[in-house]
Design a protein around this motif. Structure first.
Motif, PDB file in Angstrom:
ATOM      1  N   LEU A   1       0.828  -1.207   0.000  1.00 55.15           N
ATOM      2  CA  LEU A   1       0.000   0.000   0.000  1.00 55.15           C
ATOM      3  C   LEU A   1       0.865   1.261   0.000  1.00 55.15           C
ATOM      4  O   LEU A   1       0.541   2.255  -0.659  1.00 55.15           O
ATOM      5  CB  LEU A   1      -0.950   0.013   1.202  1.00 55.15           C
ATOM      6  CG  LEU A   1      -2.114  -1.004   1.135  1.00 55.15           C
ATOM      7  CD1 LEU A   1      -2.907  -1.004   2.422  1.00 55.15           C
ATOM      8  CD2 LEU A   1      -3.018  -0.700  -0.061  1.00 55.15           C
ATOM      9  N   THR A   2       2.008   1.229   0.725  1.00 50.89           N
ATOM     10  CA  THR A   2       2.914   2.372   0.754  1.00 50.89           C
ATOM     11  C   THR A   2       3.493   2.617  -0.641  1.00 50.89           C
ATOM     12  O   THR A   2       3.534   3.742  -1.129  1.00 50.89           O
ATOM     13  CB  THR A   2       4.073   2.138   1.763  1.00 50.89           C
ATOM     14  OG1 THR A   2       3.501   1.757   3.012  1.00 50.89           O
ATOM     15  CG2 THR A   2       4.912   3.399   1.949  1.00 50.89           C
ATOM     16  N   LEU A   3       3.918   1.524  -1.291  1.00 51.43           N
ATOM     17  CA  LEU A   3       4.481   1.628  -2.631  1.00 51.43           C
ATOM     18  C   LEU A   3       3.481   2.219  -3.612  1.00 51.43           C
ATOM     19  O   LEU A   3       3.803   3.103  -4.404  1.00 51.43           O
ATOM     20  CB  LEU A   3       4.954   0.245  -3.132  1.00 51.43           C
ATOM     21  CG  LEU A   3       6.263  -0.244  -2.505  1.00 51.43           C
ATOM     22  CD1 LEU A   3       6.570  -1.677  -2.937  1.00 51.43           C
ATOM     23  CD2 LEU A   3       7.432   0.698  -2.895  1.00 51.43           C
ATOM     24  N   LEU A   4       2.238   1.730  -3.530  1.00 51.96           N
ATOM     25  CA  LEU A   4       1.169   2.233  -4.405  1.00 51.96           C
ATOM     26  C   LEU A   4       0.955   3.721  -4.184  1.00 51.96           C
ATOM     27  O   LEU A   4       0.785   4.500  -5.121  1.00 51.96           O
ATOM     28  CB  LEU A   4      -0.136   1.465  -4.165  1.00 51.96           C
ATOM     29  CG  LEU A   4      -0.177   0.034  -4.714  1.00 51.96           C
ATOM     30  CD1 LEU A   4      -1.429  -0.697  -4.225  1.00 51.96           C
ATOM     31  CD2 LEU A   4      -0.122   0.043  -6.237  1.00 51.96           C
ATOM     32  N   ALA A   5       0.975   4.142  -2.913  1.00 52.90           N
ATOM     33  CA  ALA A   5       0.772   5.557  -2.579  1.00 52.90           C
ATOM     34  C   ALA A   5       1.940   6.380  -3.098  1.00 52.90           C
ATOM     35  O   ALA A   5       1.756   7.484  -3.616  1.00 52.90           O
ATOM     36  CB  ALA A   5       0.628   5.714  -1.066  1.00 52.90           C
ATOM     37  N   ASN A   6       3.157   5.832  -2.937  1.00 50.69           N
ATOM     38  CA  ASN A   6       4.339   6.510  -3.456  1.00 50.69           C
ATOM     39  C   ASN A   6       4.198   6.773  -4.942  1.00 50.69           C
ATOM     40  O   ASN A   6       4.512   7.857  -5.439  1.00 50.69           O
ATOM     41  CB  ASN A   6       5.607   5.671  -3.215  1.00 50.69           C
ATOM     42  CG  ASN A   6       5.982   5.558  -1.744  1.00 50.69           C
ATOM     43  OD1 ASN A   6       6.696   4.660  -1.324  1.00 50.69           O
ATOM     44  ND2 ASN A   6       5.473   6.487  -0.923  1.00 50.69           N
ATOM     45  N   ASP A   7       3.673   5.758  -5.661  1.00 50.39           N
ATOM     46  CA  ASP A   7       3.449   5.888  -7.090  1.00 50.39           C
ATOM     47  C   ASP A   7       2.537   7.046  -7.409  1.00 50.39           C
ATOM     48  O   ASP A   7       2.672   7.706  -8.436  1.00 50.39           O
ATOM     49  CB  ASP A   7       2.832   4.599  -7.658  1.00 50.39           C
ATOM     50  CG  ASP A   7       3.911   3.581  -7.995  1.00 50.39           C
ATOM     51  OD1 ASP A   7       5.113   3.960  -7.897  1.00 50.39           O
ATOM     52  OD2 ASP A   7       3.566   2.433  -8.322  1.00 50.39           O
ATOM     53  N   ARG A   8       1.527   7.250  -6.516  1.00 52.54           N
ATOM     54  CA  ARG A   8       0.565   8.341  -6.746  1.00 52.54           C
ATOM     55  C   ARG A   8       1.137   9.678  -6.256  1.00 52.54           C
ATOM     56  O   ARG A   8       0.440  10.681  -6.247  1.00 52.54           O
ATOM     57  CB  ARG A   8      -0.753   8.070  -6.017  1.00 52.54           C
ATOM     58  CG  ARG A   8      -1.529   6.880  -6.586  1.00 52.54           C
ATOM     59  CD  ARG A   8      -2.976   6.925  -6.130  1.00 52.54           C
ATOM     60  NE  ARG A   8      -3.098   7.039  -4.670  1.00 52.54           N
ATOM     61  CZ  ARG A   8      -3.196   5.988  -3.849  1.00 52.54           C
ATOM     62  NH1 ARG A   8      -3.185   4.761  -4.322  1.00 52.54           N
ATOM     63  NH2 ARG A   8      -3.293   6.180  -2.554  1.00 52.54           N
TER      64      ARG A   8
ATOM     65  N   VAL B   1       2.324  10.291  -3.107  1.00 55.39           N
ATOM     66  CA  VAL B   1       2.250  10.516  -1.654  1.00 55.39           C
ATOM     67  C   VAL B   1       3.482   9.871  -1.021  1.00 55.39           C
ATOM     68  O   VAL B   1       3.659   8.654  -1.075  1.00 55.39           O
ATOM     69  CB  VAL B   1       0.965   9.897  -1.060  1.00 55.39           C
ATOM     70  CG1 VAL B   1       0.850  10.203   0.433  1.00 55.39           C
ATOM     71  CG2 VAL B   1      -0.268  10.388  -1.811  1.00 55.39           C
ATOM     72  N   ALA B   2       4.321  10.689  -0.420  1.00 51.93           N
ATOM     73  CA  ALA B   2       5.590  10.180   0.093  1.00 51.93           C
ATOM     74  C   ALA B   2       5.421   9.359   1.374  1.00 51.93           C
ATOM     75  O   ALA B   2       5.990   8.285   1.528  1.00 51.93           O
ATOM     76  CB  ALA B   2       6.557  11.335   0.322  1.00 51.93           C
ATOM     77  N   HIS B   3       4.659   9.878   2.313  1.00 48.27           N
ATOM     78  CA  HIS B   3       4.487   9.167   3.603  1.00 48.27           C
ATOM     79  C   HIS B   3       3.014   8.923   3.894  1.00 48.27           C
ATOM     80  O   HIS B   3       2.404   9.634   4.675  1.00 48.27           O
ATOM     81  CB  HIS B   3       5.115   9.979   4.756  1.00 48.27           C
ATOM     82  CG  HIS B   3       6.566  10.270   4.518  1.00 48.27           C
ATOM     83  ND1 HIS B   3       7.546   9.292   4.624  1.00 48.27           N
ATOM     84  CD2 HIS B   3       7.216  11.408   4.151  1.00 48.27           C
ATOM     85  CE1 HIS B   3       8.715   9.812   4.351  1.00 48.27           C
ATOM     86  NE2 HIS B   3       8.552  11.112   4.052  1.00 48.27           N
ATOM     87  N   PRO B   4       2.450   7.943   3.236  1.00 41.80           N
ATOM     88  CA  PRO B   4       1.010   7.683   3.443  1.00 41.80           C
ATOM     89  C   PRO B   4       0.723   7.099   4.824  1.00 41.80           C
ATOM     90  O   PRO B   4       1.594   6.459   5.410  1.00 41.80           O
ATOM     91  CB  PRO B   4       0.696   6.655   2.357  1.00 41.80           C
ATOM     92  CG  PRO B   4       1.977   5.907   2.187  1.00 41.80           C
ATOM     93  CD  PRO B   4       3.091   6.890   2.428  1.00 41.80           C
TER      94      PRO B   4
END
Ligand SMILES: [Zn+2]
Ligand SMILES: [Zn+2]
Ligand SMILES: [Zn+2]
Ligand SMILES: [Zn+2]
Ligand SMILES: [Zn+2]
Length: 314
Positions: free
Chosen positions: A203-210, A212-215
């Motif tokens: 989920l963190t990786l997916l957010a990073n892709d979008r 968002v650095a620190h989801p």
């Protein structure tokens, strides 16, 4: 014949000895008996003494004129067993026995009446439309269905009260707990932790892709506990439930019908409950099985593995 007689002589001798002894004992017992009887007769001639306060009452009295407590036992008109004179239900043969008092509403009526003039319900009982059990009382003793108009109204009224709503909420939580799975092994715990870590990373990786650095990843709440945690939670819930049920207990009052109806209307579905009466502190499956519910009582939770002795009324 003669030989027979001599062979048996020693025996019959000893028999007759013991017979003599027995006869003597019996005679003494008889003397004691008649003495006791005489004493009893003398007491009877004066009246009957109250076992609670000692007041001598009329011979025919069922209750003490001074303290109001029963001075003698009554007999069940159905099975003949001794019962409390104030009981309207026989716990031995499970029959309602007050033929001149309506079992549904407590109103007095003529023994020959087929229907209660007060509530209109049949003297002979009501068959539960849900489970077909014949009932003397306003709620089905088997499945809890309200059987009379008054019982339905009372249920609706009581089910709006905050205590009842709280009870239902807790009953649901209890059911969820009962359905929660315990971890069967330490390996399960480790596996679930690993799964959660993996989920967080993805989920963190997916957010990073979008971008968002620190989801903030919402934690996944596990529905699984160790067996110990589960037992502890269950115990806590039981205690909480029992203290709420304690608050909802029925206090003593003149009408047994009222106590039965209130207690039945208060009972939530989905919990294993027993009714603890103040009469003998017995556990009944419901107040419909108690001879004197007018003394009050309360529902208590039966634990998962405890089948405390229920004095059942079925
Ligand atoms: Zn008395
Ligand atoms: Zn009986
Ligand atoms: Zn009635
Ligand atoms: Zn029923
Ligand atoms: Zn009882």
């Amino acid at each position: 014949m003669i030989t027979d007689d001599t062979t048996f002589r020693p025996d019959s001798q000893s028999v007759s000895d013991s017979q003599v002894l027995q006869r003597g004992e019996r005679a003494m017992e008889r003397a004691e008996d008649s003495q006791i009887q005489m004493q009893a007769q003398m007491q009877m001639a004066q009246g009957i003494a109250c076992p609670y306060c000692g007041t001598v009452n009329d011979l025919e009295a069922l209750f003490c004129a001074s303290c109001g407590k029963p001075v003698r036992m009554a007999r069940c008109p159905n099975c003949g067993n001794e019962i409390d004179p104030e009981a309207d239900f026989c716990e031995i043969c499970h029959h309602y026995i007050k033929n001149d008092v309506c079992s549904f509403c407590g109103a007095r009526f003529d023994e020959s009446a087929a229907f209660c003039p007060e509530c209109g319900n049949p003297h002979g009982g009501i068959v539960c439309p849900t489970c077909n059990t014949l009932n003397d009382f306003a709620f089905c003793k088997q499945c809890g269905t309200p059987l009379t108009e008054e019982a339905k109204m009372l249920s609706m009224e009581l089910h709006k009260q905050p205590e009842y709503l709280e009870l239902v909420k807790m009953a649901n939580e209890m059911q969820e707990l009962d359905m929660a799975l315990p971890y069967s092994s330490e390996r399960d715990v480790v596996l679930e932790k690993a799964n959660n870590q993996l989920r967080e990373r993805v989920l963190t990786l997916l957010a990073n892709d979008r971008g968002v650095a620190h989801p903030i990843i919402p934690k996944k709440v596990s529905k699984r506990f160790t067996q110990e945690e589960l037992n502890q939670r269950r115990e806590e819930m039981e205690q909480k439930l029992n203290s709420l049920l304690e608050k909802m207990q029925q206090t003593p009052q003149p009408s047994p019908a009222k106590v039965r109806n209130y207690a039945m209307a208060q009972k939530p579905y989905g919990l294993r409950l027993a009714w603890e009466c103040n009469f003998k502190h017995a556990l009944h499956s419901s107040p419909c099985g108690c001879a004197k519910p007018q003394l009050g009582g309360k529902w208590i939770v039966l634990g998962k593995n405890n089948n405390q002795d229920i004095k059942d009324d079925k």
